[in-house]
Design a protein around this motif. Structure first.
Motif, short mmCIF file in Angstrom:
data_model
loop_
_atom_site.label_atom_id
_atom_site.label_comp_id
_atom_site.label_asym_id
_atom_site.label_seq_id
_atom_site.Cartn_x
_atom_site.Cartn_y
_atom_site.Cartn_z
N GLN A 180 0.83 -1.36 0.02
CA GLN A 180 0.14 0.00 -0.03
C GLN A 180 1.02 1.16 -0.01
OE1 GLN A 180 -3.23 -1.77 3.06
NE2 GLN A 180 -3.24 0.26 2.87
N ALA A 181 0.50 2.32 -0.85
CA ALA A 181 1.53 3.41 -1.04
C ALA A 181 0.23 4.79 -0.94
CB ALA A 181 2.19 3.39 -2.01
N VAL A 182 0.75 5.73 -0.29
CA VAL A 182 -0.03 7.08 -0.72
C VAL A 182 1.15 8.15 -1.04
CG1 VAL A 182 0.43 7.85 1.78
CG2 VAL A 182 -1.65 8.76 0.40
N ILE A 183 0.66 8.99 -1.86
CA ILE A 183 1.36 10.13 -2.38
C ILE A 183 0.71 11.32 -1.98
CG2 ILE A 183 2.52 11.36 -4.38
CD1 ILE A 183 2.76 8.42 -5.63
N THR A 184 1.27 12.08 -1.12
CA THR A 184 0.51 13.16 -0.48
C THR A 184 0.46 14.56 -1.32
OG1 THR A 184 2.31 13.94 0.79
CG2 THR A 184 0.77 12.31 1.94
N SER A 185 1.81 14.75 -2.09
CA SER A 185 1.94 15.71 -2.48
C SER A 185 3.20 15.75 -3.41
CB SER A 185 2.25 16.93 -1.75
OG SER A 185 3.16 16.50 -0.78
N VAL A 186 3.13 16.55 -4.82
CA VAL A 186 4.39 16.40 -5.60
C VAL A 186 4.80 17.72 -6.04
CG1 VAL A 186 3.98 14.07 -6.52
CG2 VAL A 186 2.80 16.07 -7.53
N ASP A 187 4.58 18.73 -5.19
CA ASP A 187 4.99 19.93 -5.41
C ASP A 187 6.79 20.01 -5.90
OD1 ASP A 187 2.73 21.64 -5.04
OD2 ASP A 187 3.20 21.47 -2.79
N PRO A 188 6.99 20.99 -6.67
CA PRO A 188 8.64 20.90 -6.98
C PRO A 188 9.21 21.08 -5.55
CG PRO A 188 7.71 22.78 -7.80
CD PRO A 188 6.56 21.95 -7.42
N ASP A 189 10.60 20.15 -5.48
CA ASP A 189 11.37 20.67 -4.38
C ASP A 189 12.74 19.53 -4.89
OD1 ASP A 189 12.76 21.07 -2.13
OD2 ASP A 189 11.36 19.90 -0.84
N PHE A 204 8.30 10.10 -8.90
CA PHE A 204 7.07 9.86 -8.17
C PHE A 204 6.17 8.55 -9.04
CE2 PHE A 204 8.00 13.31 -5.49
CZ PHE A 204 7.47 12.84 -4.07
N ALA A 205 6.00 8.76 -10.51
CA ALA A 205 5.62 7.66 -11.33
C ALA A 205 6.08 6.39 -11.22
CB ALA A 205 5.49 8.28 -12.60
N GLU A 206 7.26 6.57 -11.07
CA GLU A 206 8.12 5.06 -11.01
C GLU A 206 7.97 4.62 -9.48
OE1 GLU A 206 12.69 3.57 -11.40
OE2 GLU A 206 12.26 5.37 -12.00
N PHE A 207 7.80 5.20 -8.64
CA PHE A 207 7.75 4.88 -7.22
C PHE A 207 6.20 4.09 -7.25
CE2 PHE A 207 5.28 5.81 -3.36
CZ PHE A 207 5.93 5.01 -2.41
N ALA A 208 5.44 4.79 -7.82
CA ALA A 208 3.87 4.31 -7.78
C ALA A 208 3.81 3.18 -8.73
CB ALA A 208 2.79 5.58 -8.45
N VAL A 224 -1.48 14.06 -10.90
CA VAL A 224 -1.35 13.35 -12.22
C VAL A 224 -0.23 12.78 -12.58
CG1 VAL A 224 -1.94 13.35 -14.62
CG2 VAL A 224 -3.38 14.78 -13.08
N LEU A 225 0.10 11.51 -12.50
CA LEU A 225 1.39 10.74 -12.35
C LEU A 225 1.46 9.88 -13.68
CD1 LEU A 225 2.37 10.26 -8.92
CD2 LEU A 225 3.19 11.89 -10.34
N THR A 237 -8.58 8.12 -4.64
CA THR A 237 -8.32 9.57 -4.54
C THR A 237 -8.63 10.06 -3.25
OG1 THR A 237 -10.18 10.22 -5.77
CG2 THR A 237 -8.01 10.09 -6.88
N TYR A 238 -8.14 11.23 -2.68
CA TYR A 238 -8.88 11.72 -1.34
C TYR A 238 -8.87 13.49 -1.41
CZ TYR A 238 -4.10 12.09 0.33
OH TYR A 238 -2.61 12.57 0.46
#
Length: 453
Positions: A180-189, A204-208, A224-225, A237-238
């Motif tokens: 199980q995985a969650v991605i909370t945000s993908v703002d540039p960093d 992030f898409a590769e992680f998913a 969107v990944l 989605t949440y």
């Protein structure tokens, strides 16, 4: 790792490294490490029986760690490659692994629940671990912060279940293959690593895509990944008050607490009192709750866990709550995080004057997001800027806090050094005081708490 008899951590005082060190001590292995300076965390590790050296010379290495045979060295990007001990380990043929590789190896034989995202992953993973533990599940958890409930960044259990923070820095999370995985945000960093936001999104898409067949992937609505998912991976989605699979509705503030009702495919949690303030933490709580419900907990178990969660050190941690002054310490070091923190303070303490002490983290991040920092910090009434914390970086010409201050037009801006800032504040300060940042600004927390308690 099974062949290792001893483990040496180069940078053992880091939050992720220290959790691994504690894990291996619990497994009965000989553990030692290096860190640059003593901290409260390294002192705790020493009290738990771990030998820590604070000199980078090879001669400072504990005698038992001077043999490459049977010794595993764990490294972190926080320690530069020209570190004398690192160079010695390479020269002498030691087995060397990154922290993320070790965590990935530990989780291979377990059911992993991983929390990724440029913001929110520490709070969400710590809350998820608490939900499972509070419900009686004997899980393992490697946390990116110190849980206030348990006063540690590590939970040890008997079940083959691991909750872990999935760190995007240096693409570390690509060593993990969660159920199980969650991605909370993908703002540039971390553009010093990725170069572009697009490159970071690809990671992030590769992680998913590494979520195991039959597993579950949760994403905050709007991310969107387009990952290539394994067979039968279910996606959810949440969001807050939006059309999503998991929704938080009726968010309100009462007596300093946030309340919300969570609607999920596994049931409804009515009027939950959340342990952490802020709309961003409503989202984090919703993500953790959805993962826990999907894992098999009942709505009653999850609601009880949410209401007993007391937070994470340095994540909107209320240190002083008086009639005249409230003092809050927060790890926020990205413009989005700063805005979320300051907005939460405005909602909880309307009309109060807000003084913020901010220490930027990294020259490259300050340069890359300068306009965002100016905008987010301008929401303060007064902003005290400390010199940039360099961490692993060399200075960049023209990049300093004066550059940030020059672009701020609403907040009253002052400059101070870390060693002088406590005494520079008035004893009778009123309103809300914030310490913000990810460097060594945490050394101000205890002095400020004592001053204003």
């Amino acid at each position: 790792m099974t062949s290792a008899k001893r483990i040496y951590f180069l940078g053992i005082g880091g939050i992720g490294m220290s959790a691994l060190a504690r894990y291996f001590v619990n497994k009965g292995m000989a553990v030692a490490g290096y860190d640059k300076t003593p901290t409260a965390l390294t002192q705790q590790l020493e009290a738990e029986g771990i030998c820590i050296v604070y000199e980078d010379a090879v001669e400072a290495l504990p005698e038992e760690m001077r043999s490459a045979e049977g010794t595993l060295v764990v490294i972190t990007p926080a320690v530069p490659v020209n570190h004398p001990q690192w160079q010695y380990f390479v020269r002498e043929g030691y087995r060397i692994q990154k922290r993320a590789q070790v965590l990935g190896a530990i989780s291979q034989q377990s059911r992993m629940l991983a929390v990724a995202g440029t913001h929110g992953k520490t709070t969400t993973s710590t809350l998820l671990a608490h939900l499972l533990h509070h419900a009686g599940r004997s899980i393992n958890a490697f946390l990116g912060g110190i849980s206030v409930n348990y006063n540690t960044n590590l939970l040890i259990g008997t079940e083959r279940v691991v909750v872990a923070e999935a760190d995007e820095y240096d693409r570390s999370f690509l060593t993990l293959s969660p159920q199980q995985a969650v991605i909370t945000s993908v703002d540039p960093d971390h553009l010093d690593i990725y170069g572009t936001h697009e490159s970071m999104l690809e990671a992030f898409a590769e992680f998913a895509s590494q979520v195991q067949p039959g597993g579950s992937l949760f994403c905050k609505k709007g991310i969107v990944l387009n990952p290539i998912l394994a067979t039968d991976v279910k996606t959810y989605t949440y969001a807050i008050e939006e059309d999503a699979d998991c929704v938080a509705r009726n968010v309100e503030i009462s007596d300093g607490h946030y309340f919300a009702t969570f609607h999920t495919p596994w049931g409804v949690l009515e009027h939950v009192r959340l342990g952490l303030p802020g709309r961003h933490n409503v989202e984090n709580a919703l993500a953790a709750a959805a993962m826990a419900l999907c894992f098999g907990l009942s709505p009653d178990q999850v609601k009880a866990g949410l209401e007993t969660f007391t937070g994470v050190r340095r994540r909107f941690e209320r240190r002083v709550e008086g009639h005249q002054l409230v003092y809050i310490d927060d790890y926020a070091h990205h413009p989005t995080e700063l805005s979320a923190c300051i907005q939460s303070v405005r909602e909880l303490y309307p009309g109060r004057r807000i003084t913020g002490i901010f220490q930027p983290h990294l020259f490259s991040r300050t340069r890359d997001f300068a306009s965002g920092f100016m905008q987010s910090l301008d929401a303060l009434d007064e902003c005290i800027l400390l010199p940039i914390y360099p961490a692993r970086e060399e200075p960049i010409a023209g990049v300093d806090v004066a550059m940030l201050g020059a672009g701020m037009h609403r907040a009253h801006v002052r400059y101070a050094d870390l060693k002088d800032v406590v005494e520079a504040l008035p004893q009778n300060l009123t309103g809300v005081l914030l310490t913000l940042g990810a460097g060594d600004i945490d050394t101000l927390v205890e002095p400020l708490t004592r001053r204003y308690q």
